[in-house]
Design an enzyme around this catalytic site. Structure first.
Site, PDB file in Angstrom:
ATOM      1  N   HIS A 198       0.824  -1.209   0.000  1.00  0.00           N
ATOM      2  CA  HIS A 198       0.000   0.000   0.000  1.00  0.00           C
ATOM      3  C   HIS A 198       0.863   1.266   0.000  1.00  0.00           C
ATOM      4  CE1 HIS A 198      -4.281  -0.923   0.138  1.00  0.00           C
ATOM      5  NE2 HIS A 198      -4.015  -1.972   0.870  1.00  0.00           N
ATOM      6  N   ASP A 254       2.901  -4.391 -10.120  1.00  0.00           N
ATOM      7  CA  ASP A 254       2.678  -5.734 -10.673  1.00  0.00           C
ATOM      8  C   ASP A 254       3.246  -5.866 -12.080  1.00  0.00           C
ATOM      9  OD1 ASP A 254       1.296  -5.869  -8.343  1.00  0.00           O
ATOM     10  OD2 ASP A 254      -0.680  -6.161  -9.250  1.00  0.00           O
TER      11      ASP A 254
END
Ligand code: ADP
Ligand code: MG
Length: 381
Positions: free
Chosen positions: A34, A168
């Protein structure tokens, strides 16, 4: 490397052999959760499981797209109709990349994914990056890995409509075997950090809790909004510029919730840099402590954990793990545990027992060593 299985299916479905096959891996994030959207650092590595995209050029403007994980059903779309407004299902991940790359004519695409879907291992990035790598080669665009990362992220953000960060796609494209990838989310600079757990007799266990709490979407947006609000109120560009000392003296300018969200971001950024240091000197006991601290921060300050994730982490620790934490967005999904490879079986048993005692759905387990990023694995003649 080849994927003869995919080759054969491609011929069965589309009647001809593919021009190119590319593979791109899923990932697991060791630490740095996060904080990608707070200009922080993350430290993911690519897992061995990958998704393959086989592609062939067509002479018209038709797109035919199929996935072996979707019964090989062929979705047909005209290239002229490709737009984020076009409704669809899973093929939107592929169309998003096609849209981003503005390919000049039609293609046939067959996907074969070996990254478990929705387990927090980023099958979505593996899918996008396999397609982008294949198209980059097929149309000789010459995009570098950073450009491909931005392009595939944009596909997921703007075409599919998922507000993911850049991690990602970056790791799926840029990872190197045997290393974790330190990624600076502010400017996308990277550094390979050798992560040789195996020679220390260790293993990273991935625990998919199979829990998906409905908070996921709103919860993620709410956390991002808190961080944006702190940034505005304190007149900084991102959490990256904030120190814990500054945060403490600025307490009265922000809400209590915002204080705790910011505290997570600031301490997590520091933990990632510390993790690189301890990995470089192979101090895996200390790495375990950092994983534990990351989990506590996500659970208590950022408030994105859930009972299943906490039980997975606690059971891992009580089974002797060096450290464990939730990974991904939270409210479900996966946890990781750094364990002695020889304790793998015992740890799994212990977690399974704890899940049964709590009447949770049975978890799934994966493990992987750091693998190579996206590659072309086959070209037609
Ligand atoms: P994660 O990325 O954590 O696995 P996401 O929800 O972000 O989870 O992405 C999963 C989605 O990506 C699936 O629901 C599906 O739409 C798409 N997807 C990923 N891999 C494949 C595949 N091999 N075939 C078809 N769709 C896929
Ligand atoms: Mg995803």
């Amino acid at each position: 490397m080849s994927n003869s299985h995919l080759d054969k299916s491609f011929v069965e479905i589309f009647g001809e052999t593919p021009d190119v096959i590319a593979g791109a891996p899923g990932r697991v994030n060791l630490i740095g959760e996060h904080i990608d959207y707070s200009d922080g650092f993350v430290l993911p590595f690519a897992i061995a499981d990958r998704t393959y995209a086989a592609v062939r050029k067509r002479s018209d403007r038709i797109l035919r797209i199929a996935s072996m994980q979707r019964h090989n059903n062929v979705v047909t779309v005209n290239l002229n109709d490709v737009s984020p407004n076009l409704k669809g299902q899973w093929e939107r991940y592929v169309l998003g990349v096609i849209w981003g790359m503005q390919i000049p004519h039609g293609i046939d695409v067959l996907i074969d994914g070996h990254v478990p879907l929705g387990a927090g291992l980023s099958s979505s990035a593996a899918l996008e990056c396999s397609v982008a790598t294949a198209l980059n080669d097929l149309f000789s665009y010459g995009f570098n890995l950073e450009q491909l990362a931005r392009l595939t992220q944009k596909a997921e953000n703007e075409y599919v409509g998922v507000p993911c960060g850049i991690m990602d796609q970056s790791v799926s494209l840029m990872a190197q075997r045997g290393s974790a990838l330190l990624l600076d989310c502010r400017d996308l600079t990277t550094k390979n950090v050798e992560f040789d757990v195996a020679s220390s007799g260790l293993e990273l266990l991935i625990i998919d809790t199979q829990a998906h709490h409905s908070l996921t979407d709103g919860g993620y947006a709410e956390r991002r909004a808190s961080c944006d609000s702190v940034v505005k109120k304190l007149g900084i560009r991102s959490m990256r510029e904030l120190t814990i000392a500054q945060l403490e003296t600025s307490k009265e300018l922000i809400t209590v919730t915002e204080y705790f969200r910011a505290k997570h971001a600031v301490t997590e950024i520091a933990r990632v840099l510390k993790a690189v240091e301890v990995i470089e000197r192979k101090d895996f006991a200390e790495l375990g402590q950092l994983l534990n601290a990351s989990h506590a921060s996500l659970r208590d300050d950022y408030d994105v954990s859930c009972p299943e994730l906490n039980v997975a982490v606690d059971a891992s620790i009580s089974a002797g793990a060096l450290g464990a934490r939730m990974v991904g967005g939270g409210f479900g999904g996966s946890a990781i545990a750094l364990i002695k490879a020889s304790h793998s079986h015992e740890t799994i048993k212990k977690i399974e027992t704890s899940f049964t005692q709590n009447s949770f759905k049975a978890p799934r387990f994966f493990t992987s060593l750091p693998s190579q990023g996206a590659e072309i694995i086959q070209r037609g003649l």
